[in-house]
Design an enzyme around this catalytic site. Structure first.
Site, PDB file in Angstrom:
ATOM      1  N   HIS A 113       0.841  -1.202   0.000  1.00  0.00           N
ATOM      2  CA  HIS A 113       0.000   0.000   0.000  1.00  0.00           C
ATOM      3  C   HIS A 113       0.873   1.247   0.000  1.00  0.00           C
ATOM      4  CE1 HIS A 113      -3.656  -2.192   1.418  1.00  0.00           C
ATOM      5  NE2 HIS A 113      -2.749  -2.993   1.941  1.00  0.00           N
ATOM      6  N   HIS A 136      -2.330  -3.291  -3.559  1.00  0.00           N
ATOM      7  CA  HIS A 136      -3.725  -3.165  -3.124  1.00  0.00           C
ATOM      8  C   HIS A 136      -4.658  -3.039  -4.338  1.00  0.00           C
ATOM      9  CE1 HIS A 136      -6.660  -0.639  -0.400  1.00  0.00           C
ATOM     10  NE2 HIS A 136      -7.167  -1.804  -0.734  1.00  0.00           N
TER      11      HIS A 136
HETATM   12 ZN   LIG Z   1      -3.952   0.458   0.036  1.00  0.00          ZN
END
Ligand SMILES: [Zn+2]
Length: 130
Positions: free
Chosen positions: A10, A107
């Site tokens: 992320h 992600h």
């Molecule tokens: Zn993320």
């Protein structure tokens, strides 16, 4: 230890010219009503790896995939520096030692979000081909 099948990358979606640390993320995530930082590891702009939560504890970072994954968050939005990417490579290598079958993802492979704003699969495959 729970079963780890995925390592999910992320970004913090913070301004690229500012550094933040796990204490900041912990505070922001508590404001969401969570039990502290949802990621397992944070990589600061200086390339320092900080612990957000224990690996054994389920994270809060990727809807539908938290149970069997580790979440790693790069501070910043788009411009990740060499210190961060080197730290990320080393951190993934450590996790792959512990969880050899785990696969590496961004992600954005599991979400309509663009996070972490680069193609993690391509980046990781290129690392391993060099
Ligand atoms: Zn993320």
């Amino acid at each position: 230890m729970r079963k780890i099948n995925k390592i999910i990358i992320h970004c913090a979606d913070t301004p690229d010219d500012k550094d933040f640390c796990v204490a900041d993320i912990d505070r922001w995530h508590k404001e969401f009503g969570w039990d502290g930082c949802g990621y397992h590891r944070i990589i600061t702009k200086s390339g320092r790896v900080e612990t957000g939560r224990a690996d054994a504890k389920i994270g809060i970072h990727c809807s539908g995939h938290n149970n069997d994954s580790i979440g790693i968050c790069l501070i910043g939005r788009r411009e990740f520096n060499l210190r961060q990417l080197t730290a990320l490579r080393n951190l993934i290598a450590d996790y792959k030692d512990k969880f050899p079958h785990a696969t590496v993802h961004g992600h954005n492979e599991f979400s309509t979000k663009t996070c972490p704003n680069f193609n993690v699969k391509e980046w990781y495959e290129n690392l391993n081909n060099n």
